[in-house]
Design a protein around this motif. Structure first.
Motif, mmCIF file in Angstrom:
data_model
loop_
_atom_site.group_PDB
_atom_site.id
_atom_site.type_symbol
_atom_site.label_atom_id
_atom_site.label_comp_id
_atom_site.label_asym_id
_atom_site.label_seq_id
_atom_site.Cartn_x
_atom_site.Cartn_y
_atom_site.Cartn_z
ATOM 1 N N GLY A 33 0.838 -1.667 0.272
ATOM 2 C CA GLY A 33 0.137 0.202 0.199
ATOM 3 C C GLY A 33 0.775 1.129 -0.159
ATOM 4 O O GLY A 33 -0.001 1.932 0.174
ATOM 5 N N ASP A 34 2.152 0.979 0.104
ATOM 6 C CA ASP A 34 3.082 2.754 -0.111
ATOM 7 C C ASP A 34 4.489 2.436 -0.894
ATOM 8 O O ASP A 34 5.543 1.823 -0.950
ATOM 9 C CB ASP A 34 4.010 2.536 1.100
ATOM 10 N N VAL A 35 4.058 3.365 -2.211
ATOM 11 C CA VAL A 35 5.036 3.339 -3.073
ATOM 12 C C VAL A 35 5.707 4.322 -3.475
ATOM 13 O O VAL A 35 5.070 5.596 -3.435
ATOM 14 C CB VAL A 35 5.145 2.552 -4.131
ATOM 15 N N LEU A 36 7.253 4.603 -3.362
ATOM 16 C CA LEU A 36 8.009 5.802 -3.789
ATOM 17 C C LEU A 36 8.158 5.718 -4.740
ATOM 18 O O LEU A 36 9.054 4.666 -4.398
ATOM 19 C CB LEU A 36 9.047 5.916 -2.878
ATOM 20 N N VAL A 37 8.370 6.869 -5.631
ATOM 21 C CA VAL A 37 9.012 6.489 -7.717
ATOM 22 C C VAL A 37 9.504 7.479 -7.673
ATOM 23 O O VAL A 37 8.874 8.238 -6.961
ATOM 24 C CB VAL A 37 7.852 5.456 -8.618
ATOM 25 N N ALA A 38 10.676 7.981 -8.606
ATOM 26 C CA ALA A 38 10.729 8.839 -8.673
ATOM 27 C C ALA A 38 11.606 8.598 -10.651
ATOM 28 O O ALA A 38 11.947 7.995 -10.853
ATOM 29 C CB ALA A 38 12.018 9.172 -8.323
ATOM 30 N N PHE A 39 12.513 10.429 -11.262
ATOM 31 C CA PHE A 39 12.269 10.082 -12.412
ATOM 32 C C PHE A 39 14.092 11.041 -12.031
ATOM 33 O O PHE A 39 13.377 12.602 -12.057
ATOM 34 C CB PHE A 39 11.566 9.792 -13.281
ATOM 35 N N ASP A 40 14.549 11.118 -13.304
ATOM 36 C CA ASP A 40 15.251 11.956 -13.666
ATOM 37 C C ASP A 40 14.646 13.019 -14.918
ATOM 38 O O ASP A 40 14.350 12.003 -15.292
ATOM 39 C CB ASP A 40 16.917 11.910 -13.753
ATOM 40 N N ALA A 41 14.704 14.031 -14.545
ATOM 41 C CA ALA A 41 13.859 14.750 -15.852
ATOM 42 C C ALA A 41 15.214 15.001 -16.699
ATOM 43 O O ALA A 41 15.799 15.941 -16.879
ATOM 44 C CB ALA A 41 13.401 16.084 -14.906
ATOM 45 N N ALA A 42 14.413 14.442 -18.216
ATOM 46 C CA ALA A 42 14.864 14.491 -19.251
ATOM 47 C C ALA A 42 14.547 15.911 -20.060
ATOM 48 O O ALA A 42 13.878 16.465 -19.718
ATOM 49 C CB ALA A 42 15.496 13.795 -20.533
ATOM 50 N N PRO A 43 15.523 15.988 -21.294
ATOM 51 C CA PRO A 43 15.178 17.244 -21.584
ATOM 52 C C PRO A 43 13.549 16.632 -22.503
ATOM 53 O O PRO A 43 13.181 17.994 -22.337
ATOM 54 C CB PRO A 43 16.088 17.130 -22.502
ATOM 55 N N ASP A 44 13.395 15.372 -22.779
ATOM 56 C CA ASP A 44 11.814 15.284 -23.157
ATOM 57 C C ASP A 44 11.263 15.527 -22.607
ATOM 58 O O ASP A 44 10.152 15.794 -22.975
ATOM 59 C CB ASP A 44 12.460 13.971 -23.588
ATOM 60 N N LEU A 72 10.730 18.541 -20.517
ATOM 61 C CA LEU A 72 10.096 19.686 -19.708
ATOM 62 C C LEU A 72 9.324 20.027 -21.015
ATOM 63 O O LEU A 72 8.771 20.280 -22.321
ATOM 64 C CB LEU A 72 11.546 20.156 -20.158
ATOM 65 N N ASN A 73 8.579 21.114 -20.484
ATOM 66 C CA ASN A 73 7.689 22.156 -21.228
ATOM 67 C C ASN A 73 7.925 23.337 -21.837
ATOM 68 O O ASN A 73 9.747 23.388 -21.787
ATOM 69 C CB ASN A 73 6.616 22.497 -20.333
ATOM 70 N N LEU A 74 7.672 24.065 -22.576
ATOM 71 C CA LEU A 74 8.138 25.167 -23.585
ATOM 72 C C LEU A 74 8.798 26.302 -22.223
ATOM 73 O O LEU A 74 9.849 26.842 -22.847
ATOM 74 C CB LEU A 74 7.416 25.865 -23.558
ATOM 75 N N GLN A 75 8.514 26.435 -21.307
ATOM 76 C CA GLN A 75 9.291 26.706 -20.110
ATOM 77 C C GLN A 75 10.919 26.589 -19.365
ATOM 78 O O GLN A 75 11.595 27.071 -18.520
ATOM 79 C CB GLN A 75 8.144 27.838 -18.759
ATOM 80 N N GLY A 76 10.817 25.614 -19.823
ATOM 81 C CA GLY A 76 12.162 24.501 -19.188
ATOM 82 C C GLY A 76 12.308 23.748 -18.194
ATOM 83 O O GLY A 76 12.617 23.227 -16.947
ATOM 84 N N LEU A 77 10.103 23.275 -17.568
ATOM 85 C CA LEU A 77 9.414 22.806 -16.403
ATOM 86 C C LEU A 77 9.858 21.631 -16.877
ATOM 87 O O LEU A 77 9.008 21.219 -17.618
ATOM 88 C CB LEU A 77 9.031 23.828 -15.810
ATOM 89 N N VAL A 78 9.520 20.813 -15.735
ATOM 90 C CA VAL A 78 9.304 19.197 -15.977
ATOM 91 C C VAL A 78 7.732 20.154 -16.387
ATOM 92 O O VAL A 78 6.590 20.428 -15.518
ATOM 93 C CB VAL A 78 9.089 18.810 -14.599
ATOM 94 N N HIS A 79 6.928 19.326 -17.679
ATOM 95 C CA HIS A 79 5.996 18.729 -17.690
ATOM 96 C C HIS A 79 4.963 18.594 -16.769
ATOM 97 O O HIS A 79 5.272 17.118 -16.536
ATOM 98 C CB HIS A 79 5.359 18.247 -19.307
ATOM 99 N N GLY A 80 3.634 18.916 -16.386
ATOM 100 C CA GLY A 80 2.998 18.658 -15.891
ATOM 101 C C GLY A 80 2.318 17.221 -16.438
ATOM 102 O O GLY A 80 1.734 16.729 -15.327
#
Length: 68
Positions: A32-43, A45-53
């Motif tokens: 019932g408890d999971v922690l996931v993660a990822f390293d944001a790659a250029p693909d 990102l949104n147009l502002q350079g932030l991680v896309h929603g």
């Protein structure tokens, strides 16, 4: 039991082409408890350079799905 869950979930994501592309990894897992993660790659990102929603939604959806 926790280690078995962690191993099983990591193997499932490893076999998933989609989750491999996103780069999601399971950091920790127990019933019932999971922690996931990822390293944001250029693909990821949104147009502002932030991680896309949408990428954040994928991360949340994956954690919720794996926790059940």
């Amino acid at each position: 039991m926790g280690d078995e869950i962690l191993i099983r979930l990591r193997e499932a994501l490893y076999r998933s082409a989609f989750h491999s592309w996103v780069g999601i990894s399971v950091v920790s897992a127990s019933a019932g408890d999971v922690l996931v993660a990822f390293d944001a790659a250029p693909d990821h990102l949104n147009l502002q350079g932030l991680v896309h929603g949408g990428m954040l939604a994928i991360l949340a959806d994956t954690a919720c799905g794996l926790s059940i």
